[in-house]
Structures are given as structure tokens and as C-alpha cells.
Motif scaffolding. Structure first.
Motif, PDB file in Angstrom:
ATOM      1  N   THR A  13      -2.610   8.273   7.394  1.00 17.29           N
ATOM      2  CA  THR A  13      -2.366   8.375   5.946  1.00 17.29           C
ATOM      3  C   THR A  13      -3.248   7.397   5.176  1.00 17.29           C
ATOM      4  O   THR A  13      -3.597   7.640   4.031  1.00 17.29           O
ATOM      5  N   HIS A  14      -3.556   6.269   5.801  1.00 16.76           N
ATOM      6  CA  HIS A  14      -4.533   5.306   5.322  1.00 16.76           C
ATOM      7  C   HIS A  14      -4.787   4.354   6.483  1.00 16.76           C
ATOM      8  O   HIS A  14      -4.178   4.517   7.543  1.00 16.76           O
ATOM      9  N   LEU A  15      -5.660   3.372   6.294  1.00 14.84           N
ATOM     10  CA  LEU A  15      -6.100   2.618   7.478  1.00 14.84           C
ATOM     11  C   LEU A  15      -5.593   1.178   7.539  1.00 14.84           C
ATOM     12  O   LEU A  15      -6.207   0.335   8.184  1.00 14.84           O
ATOM     13  N   HIS A  16      -4.454   0.890   6.912  1.00 11.64           N
ATOM     14  CA  HIS A  16      -3.874  -0.446   7.109  1.00 11.64           C
ATOM     15  C   HIS A  16      -3.416  -0.597   8.562  1.00 11.64           C
ATOM     16  O   HIS A  16      -3.017   0.386   9.197  1.00 11.64           O
ATOM     17  N   PRO A  17      -3.464  -1.834   9.088  1.00 13.73           N
ATOM     18  CA  PRO A  17      -3.225  -2.054  10.527  1.00 13.73           C
ATOM     19  C   PRO A  17      -1.868  -1.553  11.034  1.00 13.73           C
ATOM     20  O   PRO A  17      -1.760  -1.158  12.186  1.00 13.73           O
ATOM     21  N   ASP A  18      -0.853  -1.580  10.160  1.00  8.78           N
ATOM     22  CA  ASP A  18       0.485  -1.156  10.616  1.00  8.78           C
ATOM     23  C   ASP A  18       0.621   0.367  10.698  1.00  8.78           C
ATOM     24  O   ASP A  18       1.675   0.879  11.047  1.00  8.78           O
ATOM     25  N   HIS A  19      -0.445   1.101  10.382  1.00 10.34           N
ATOM     26  CA  HIS A  19      -0.438   2.567  10.483  1.00 10.34           C
ATOM     27  C   HIS A  19      -1.413   3.088  11.540  1.00 10.34           C
ATOM     28  O   HIS A  19      -1.390   4.264  11.868  1.00 10.34           O
ATOM     29  N   VAL A  20      -2.261   2.207  12.043  1.00 10.12           N
ATOM     30  CA  VAL A  20      -3.328   2.641  12.972  1.00 10.12           C
ATOM     31  C   VAL A  20      -3.301   1.861  14.289  1.00 10.12           C
ATOM     32  O   VAL A  20      -4.230   1.947  15.081  1.00 10.12           O
TER      33      VAL A  20
ATOM     34  N   GLY B 283      -3.092   5.572  -4.690  1.00  8.85           N
ATOM     35  CA  GLY B 283      -2.224   4.649  -5.437  1.00  8.85           C
ATOM     36  C   GLY B 283      -2.013   3.386  -4.616  1.00  8.85           C
ATOM     37  O   GLY B 283      -2.404   2.304  -5.024  1.00  8.85           O
ATOM     38  N   HIS B 284      -1.411   3.543  -3.435  1.00  6.64           N
ATOM     39  CA  HIS B 284      -1.271   2.403  -2.519  1.00  6.64           C
ATOM     40  C   HIS B 284      -2.667   1.945  -2.106  1.00  6.64           C
ATOM     41  O   HIS B 284      -2.984   0.751  -2.155  1.00  6.64           O
ATOM     42  N   THR B 285      -3.497   2.901  -1.690  1.00  3.90           N
ATOM     43  CA  THR B 285      -4.933   2.672  -1.500  1.00  3.90           C
ATOM     44  C   THR B 285      -5.669   3.860  -2.125  1.00  3.90           C
ATOM     45  O   THR B 285      -5.050   4.892  -2.414  1.00  3.90           O
TER      46      THR B 285
ATOM     47  N   GLY C 258       3.229   8.634   3.952  1.00  3.88           N
ATOM     48  CA  GLY C 258       2.613   7.321   4.142  1.00  3.88           C
ATOM     49  C   GLY C 258       3.159   6.349   3.115  1.00  3.88           C
ATOM     50  O   GLY C 258       4.320   6.465   2.687  1.00  3.88           O
ATOM     51  N   ASP C 259       2.337   5.425   2.644  1.00  6.15           N
ATOM     52  CA  ASP C 259       2.835   4.405   1.720  1.00  6.15           C
ATOM     53  C   ASP C 259       2.747   4.812   0.250  1.00  6.15           C
ATOM     54  O   ASP C 259       2.874   3.972  -0.641  1.00  6.15           O
ATOM     55  N   ALA C 260       2.588   6.129  -0.022  1.00  5.05           N
ATOM     56  CA  ALA C 260       2.860   6.605  -1.383  1.00  5.05           C
ATOM     57  C   ALA C 260       4.349   6.375  -1.665  1.00  5.05           C
ATOM     58  O   ALA C 260       4.747   6.089  -2.797  1.00  5.05           O
TER      59      ALA C 260
HETATM   60 ZN   LIG Z   1      -0.436   0.314   3.722  1.00  5.79          ZN
END
Ligand SMILES: [Zn+2]
Length: 196
Positions: free
Chosen positions: A70-77, A120-122, A141-143
Motif C-alpha cells: 500500500t506504501h513503502l513504510h518499513p512496518d508494511h514491507v 494523503g498518508h504518503t 493501508g494507512d489511508a
Molecule cells: Zn505508513
């Protein structure tokens, strides 16, 4: 066979007096189509939870055909490395490495599974819409980082533009019967006519 969305690893946020101490994303599996699709891979900390979630469904890492972030922040990848066979997908604004297919537009990945831009979040945050027999799921994701963001209708604490984040929240809520937040379990997107 109908598509289903199954949470294989339920993520969470841990805060103390508003300070974020831990973040681990939810990891969702879309099954029943021509491909096994995984959305987000949580954090390295929850690696065993993710693997056992797959195993309990008779799947191993090699059975994942498509992996969407959903995006590439470390807690998602954090466990992307477990799925060497998977086609990797992320939005181009996230500046993913060359192993990814970089999306610059909304697509229908397979019948019933749509990937759309929810910034929005990223800048490169995306959501995945899935038509199931229960209704439409949106893996957001973090939307929507948590159910609380939906219930209290507040934008993700981390965002680059509140107005854009809000617009994405509205788009998701308009489409969804159920939302899978970035962290936590799926919930019904029952707005009681408020935002719709
Ligand atoms: Zn995030």
C-alpha cells in the motif's frame, strides 16, 4: 470461485500517551481468483505470525503470485523478502526499487480486484478494492491507519496534506462495505449516512 479477503497477520499500533512505540501492519490475502495476492507484509517483528497465517491456509511463501504494498513504510514491507516469486506492485510516487511494477494509474489487476490511488498518508499510498460475496472490501493501508480514524473521522496523524488525505478517506468510504485498516482487523464501513 468467489474472491475472499482474509487477514493472515493482524497488525497493531502501540502508543503510550500519544507517542508511537510500535507499528506493525496488517497483512491481507486475496484468494479465489486466478492468483494468490498478498497486500502488505507487516513488519519483520511479526514474521512468524504472517508465516503461520499463510500455513493455516495451506499456503507457503512460494504460493504468493502477487505482492502489493500500500506504501513503502518499513512496518508494511518488513517481510517482502519472503516472496521471491511474487510480482511486486507499488505506486511510482513511492519510488520503489526496480524489482517492482510501478503503477502510475488505477488498474483492475484481475476481475474483481482493483488497485487505486489514495494519497494523503504518503504521496504514493494505494488501496485495493475486492468484490466478495459479502460485499466490497477495501484494503486501505494507512489511508485508515486504524478503525479509530474511521469512527472519529480523523486523518492519519502522518500525512503530507490533510485535504488530500480526507478526500481519499471519502473515496474509500463511498466504495467500501468493509474496510481493512493499515493496522487491525477489518470492520464494516457503516457511516449511518454521515459522510455518504
Ligand atoms: Zn505508513
Amino acid at each position: 470461485m468467489a474472491l475472499t479477503v482474509e487477514v493472515v497477520c493482524e497488525g497493531y499500533l502501540r502508543r503510550d500517551n500519544g507517542v508511537l512505540l510500535e507499528a506493525h501492519s496488517t497483512s491481507s490475502l486475496i484468494v479465489g481468483g486466478s492468483r494468490n495476492i498478498l497486500v502488505d507484509t507487516s513488519s519483520h517483528h511479526l514474521r512468524n505470525r504472517l508465516l503461520s497465517g499463510l500455513r493455516s491456509r495451506g499456503l507457503g511463501p512460494h504460493d504468493i503470485d502477487v505482492m502489493i504494498n500500500t506504501h513503502l513504510h518499513p512496518d508494511h514491507v518488513g517481510n517482502n523478502d519472503l516472496f521471491p516469486n511474487a510480482l511486486r506492485i507499488a505506486r511510482r510516487e513511492e519510488d520503489p526499487d526496480p524489482s517492482f511494477r510501478k503503477l502510475g494509474e488505477d488498474i483492475e489487476l484481475i476481475p474483481g480486484v482493483k488497485i487505486f490511488h489514495t494519497p494523503g498518508h504518503t504521496r504514493g499510498s494505494l488501496s485495493v478494492g475486492v468484490e466478495t460475496s459479502e460485499g466490497k472490501y477495501v484494503i486501505a493501508g494507512d489511508a485508515f491507519p486504524t478503525k479509530d480514524n474511521f469512527d472519529k473521522w480523523c486523518t492519519p496523524m502522518i500525512n503530507y496534506d490533510m485535504g488530500i488525505a480526507l478526500k481519499s478517506m471519502k473515496r474509500i468510504s463511498y466504495l467500501a462495505d468493509f474496510i481493512v485498516p493499515g493496522h487491525g482487523a477489518p470492520f464494516p464501513a457503516d457511516l449511518n449516512g454521515r459522510q455518504r
